[in-house]
Write an enzyme that holds these catalytic residues in place. Structure first.
Site, mmCIF file in Angstrom:
data_model
loop_
_atom_site.group_PDB
_atom_site.id
_atom_site.type_symbol
_atom_site.label_atom_id
_atom_site.label_comp_id
_atom_site.label_asym_id
_atom_site.label_seq_id
_atom_site.Cartn_x
_atom_site.Cartn_y
_atom_site.Cartn_z
ATOM 1 N N GLU A 226 98.515 41.668 62.093
ATOM 2 C CA GLU A 226 98.787 42.978 61.483
ATOM 3 C C GLU A 226 99.462 43.953 62.435
ATOM 4 O O GLU A 226 100.429 44.625 62.062
ATOM 5 C CB GLU A 226 97.491 43.612 60.966
ATOM 6 N N HIS A 295 85.010 44.891 54.399
ATOM 7 C CA HIS A 295 86.082 44.675 53.432
ATOM 8 C C HIS A 295 86.077 45.704 52.314
ATOM 9 O O HIS A 295 86.680 45.495 51.273
ATOM 10 C CB HIS A 295 85.980 43.278 52.803
#
Lengths: 492, 350
Positions: A226, A295
């Site tokens: 990322e 998450h």
């Protein structure tokens, strides 16, 4: 007595699927581990395995049936050599892509969730429910997202759509995909880059079909990196390309937030207006369902805090499409916060060749005169549901969907509050320094004399997201909370 | 060149590599006299500019962080000679030399250092943040390691457009320990991107000597080898060696052979920034390098020895450079500060 085989939930947010294929016929013997059927969801095709030996007695849902709700009985199984039912359970395994297994379990968007249901032979069926009821069975395992089921947004008096425009029904997922495809067709500088956006067709299938149409040079699969690919996207934007950087979820973008803030947001300013960075960072944000603390975070206020960024968090498919197109055309960096639970929800979308919405404009989703309720993204689902129920009790709520979080369209909120004299904000994120905090503070400062009650903020609980179904439900706002808050500011 | 004997110290490390005078002999002959003079002029400009910046800092005209490039001039001067119009350059925060090499105007760079209206960023960026789209200079980045993926992205754009441009991506040996550098190496190699990573190994990451912070400090040019990126160690004090190695790397990258790594062994004479007393190394170490390895002196003596120019010619260059730097300094002190209305401009693009 036969045992029911139920439609399994193949992912945390799956609510229905297609029974693609039966691999066994009525009367066939099955053994534990046999693949008996294939289920298609909007994300993947999965196989169901029998968990025990027996004989397939009856198929209740023929193959090819779409929209089969989770937990609906799809077949009956007679246990081997028995005429009494035993608890049956079925293990599922994903057929695509097998490489996900074990490799990055914490990222796996498809989490097999065995469904178990057995019928006691001697006990009577619950009243009103036939044992062979083919309707919607109540979920025995809490698989549905905590919170209200999302209803399509109410049609609003919408000056953004020309009169006479026909509408098509699209899911948010399809709307986002169409927005990208249209902009990619129009501008060769637009490309998509991220994990699993190409060959996998998107971890959440948002980029489905783009690889086929635009090829691998414009639908770029990255390694799991990322920080790196956010920087690569920004460098490409410095060079004048218009990247759409997909984060599999915004949770993973915490590794890239340095580049989003330091390299993308600040560069125009610190270059004295010389270096532009036309880039969109997008992906699902906030709580999905049962994926726990790492998450399930809502980054709305994190990014809305940063000068140099525009931040969009749409609720409807129409807004998702019109605003994503605007974001891709924007000359600066845009953070586009989607929501996994909304991906599969359907809304009416204007059937226009180039439907673009203005960034920075809220939408009055429902008119009312008693209380202003401000929300965005999935919070809108609670609010619209609450508004309907409040109306029954004689409270007409004016519902504002912010759509854009930066720049914040405070004018629309203020105009409404001056009319209703009451304010409730609703969001799923944490309450401290939240979007609601900002709105309450600014409304208090700029419309204090109009308020007949202190503004109320409904937000997620100030805790990391718990996994347990009941705790997760408690950690998120509820329709009841919204109703209570609206009544409270109305002193009712 | 003879390797001087040094007092025991960390800088022995790089002098002990034995690269100088070996692999780069051919490189020495790669400069024709005009190139030697133009490199000399640029290196001198950078040095005098930086010395002036140091003075202005002391006088209070420049504030905040100011990272001087003195000692490292041959790296950027040599690399700049390897690229063509349209090739991109990006670096971190020890960046004034890169701007001057890219052809940005000294007086506007200096005016940015003093935070004035005609600075390259209207005074809003400062020493670490200047950009010039015209000169293909992409900053000017203050986060250690950030240039690596950004430069990789510039190279990605070249490949996307199917042109033959390359991107020179500079960062220090300290940055070479950042994770994002390896994320960049992986993608650049995977996608065969036209990027040259130039590791400017000046031997100190702020106060941490390279061997205290880097495993296998003697071979940072190998840092891309697991990704299949060829690397080369270069005498970064010798502009001809830099140019020769740079040309090999740029040519390969331009031929779509993917990324390259060049580790430039160099040295900064000043502290990490103006506020750094540099107690982590001895005065003798710095003095040894200045006396025996100075890149400008090396080039100067070579020019004179080979007859490319005489003392009088070099004096004339020196005079020109001083005049330019003085002009820049005067401009940077007299230029007005940005108008207060600039506070809220350039926040978002429209």
């Amino acid at each position: 007595m036969p045992t029911e085989i139920l439609m399994p939930a193949l992912s945390p947010t799956m609510e229905e699927g297609k029974l693609a294929k039966w691999l066994v016929r009525e009367g066939d013997p099955v053994r534990a581990g046999d693949v008996i059927a294939e289920i298609e969801t909007d994300k993947a095709t999965m196989e169901i395995e029998a968990a025990e030996d027996g004989r397939l007695d009856k198929i209740l849902v023929p193959e090819g049936t779409e929209h089969v709700k989770v937990n609906r009985p799809i077949a009956l199984l007679v246990a081997a050599g028995e005429d009494v039912s035993v608890a049956s359970s079925f293990a599922m395994r994903p057929t695509a892509p097998p490489q996900d297994e074990g490799r990055r379990h914490h990222r796996e968007e498809v989490a097999p969730a065995p469904v178990r249901r057995s019928e006691a032979p001697t006990s009577a069926a619950p009243s009103g429910e036939s044992m062979l009821d083919l309707g919607e069975a109540p979920p025995l395992v809490e698989e549905a997202p905590a919170g209200p089921q999302v209803a399509p947004a109410e049609p609003s008096p919408d000056e953004e759509v020309p009169p006479g425009t026909t509408m098509v029904t699209l899911t948010v997922r399809e709307a986002l995909r169409d927005a990208m495809a249209e902009e990619m067709r129009a501008d060769p500088a637009v490309f998509v880059i991220g994990e699993e956006v190409g060959e996998y067709q998107g971890a959440y299938k948002v980029t489905q079909g783009l690889l086929d149409e635009f090829g691998p040079s414009r639908v770029v699969d990255t390694p799991i990196t990322e920080y790196g690919f956010a920087g690569v996207g920004i460098g490409a934007a410095f060079a004048g390309l218009k990247p759409i950087v997909e984060f599999m979820t915004w949770n993973f973008a915490m590794q890239a937030i340095d580049h989003i803030v330091n390299s993308a947001a600040k560069t125009l300013y610190m270059s004295g207006g010389k270096m532009r960075c036309p880039i969109v960072f997008r992906g699902p944000n906030g709580a999905a369902a049962r994926v726990a603390a790492q998450h399930s975070q809502d980054y709305s206020s994190w990014y809305a805090h940063v000068p140099g960024l525009k931040v969009i968090a749409p609720y409807t498919a129409a807004d998702a499409k019109g605003l994503l197109k605007a974001a891709i055309r924007d000359p600066g960096p845009v953070v586009f916060l989607e929501n996994e639970i909304l991906y599969g929800q359907s809304f009416e979308v204007p059937n226009l060749p180039d439907f673009v919405l203005p960034i920075g404009k809220a939408r009055v989703a429902r008119s009312g005169r008693h209380v202003t309720i401000v929300s965005y993204s999935r919070g809108m689902a609670y609010v619209l549901d609450a508004a309907k129920r409040l109306a029954v009790e004689g409270i007409e709520a004016e519902v504002i969907d912010l759509r854009t979080l930066r720049p914040l369209d405070l004018d629309t909120v203020l105009a409404s509050v001056r009319k209703t004299n009451r304010l409730v904000t609703v969001e799923e994120g944490w309450p401290i320094c939240s979007i609601g905090s900002e709105i309450c503070a600014r409304v208090a400062a700029q419309a204090f004399d109009y308020l007949d009650a202190p503004p109320l903020k409904i937000a997620g609980a100030d805790v990391p997201m718990p996994y347990a179904a009941n705790l997760e439900k408690l950690a998120l706002p509820s329709v009841d909370e919204v109703i209570a808050a609206a009544k409270s500011v109305c002193y009712r | 060149m003879t390797t001087p004997s040094l007092t025991p110290g960390t800088a022995n490390l790089w002098l002990g590599y034995g690269i100088a005078g070996e692999s780069n002999v051919a490189g020495r002959q790669s400069l024709i006299p005009e190139q030697e003079l133009s490199a000399y002029r640029l290196m001198l400009l950078i040095r005098r500019f930086e010395e002036k910046a140091g003075q202005l800092y002391g006088m209070g005209y420049i504030g905040g962080f100011c990272h001087l490039y003195i000692g490292q001039e041959a790296v950027v001067a040599g690399m700049q000679m390897t690229i063509a119009e349209g090739d991109q350059v990006i670096t971190a925060y020890r960046d004034h030399g890169h701007m001057l090499a890219a052809g940005m105007e000294p007086k506007r760079v200096m005016a940015e250092l003093t935070g004035r209206h005609h600075g390259y960023a209207k005074g809003k960026g400062g020493s670490m943040h200047m950009f010039s789209v015209d000169r293909n200079f992409y900053g000017g980045h203050g986060i250690v390691g950030a240039p690596a993926p950004l430069g990789t992205g510039l190279a990605f754009a070249n490949k996307y457009r199917g042109n033959d441009r390359v991107c020179l991506t500079f960062f220090g040996e300290g940055a070479a320990n950042q994770g994002q550098v390896y994320e960049s190496f992986n993608m650049a190699s995977l996608w065969k991107l036209p990027v040259i990573y130039v590791i400017e190994n000046n031997h100190y990451a702020m106060g941490t000597a390279v061997e205290r912070g880097s495993a296998r400090a003697e071979e940072l040019y190998h840092r891309g080898s697991v990704f299949g990126i060829p690397g080369e160690q270069v005498d970064g004090m010798d502009v001809a060696a830099v140019k020769a190695a740079g040309e090999r790397a740029v040519a390969a990258s331009r031929r779509e052979e993917g990324p390259r790594i060049l580790e430039m062994l160099t040295y900064r004479y000043r502290g990490h920034s103006m506020s750094d007393p540099a107690k982590y190394r001895t005065r003798e170490e710095v003095q040894e390098i200045r006396e025996h390895r100075d890149p400008i002196e090396l080039l100067r003596s070579r020019i004179l020895a080979q007859g490319g120019a005489g003392e009088a010619d070099l004096k004339e260059i020196d005079r020109e450079v001083r005049a330019r730097v003085n002009e820049a300094a005067e401009f940077a002190q007299s230029d007005p500060e940005p108008d207060p209305s600039e506070l809220y401009t350039d926040v978002t693009a429209n």
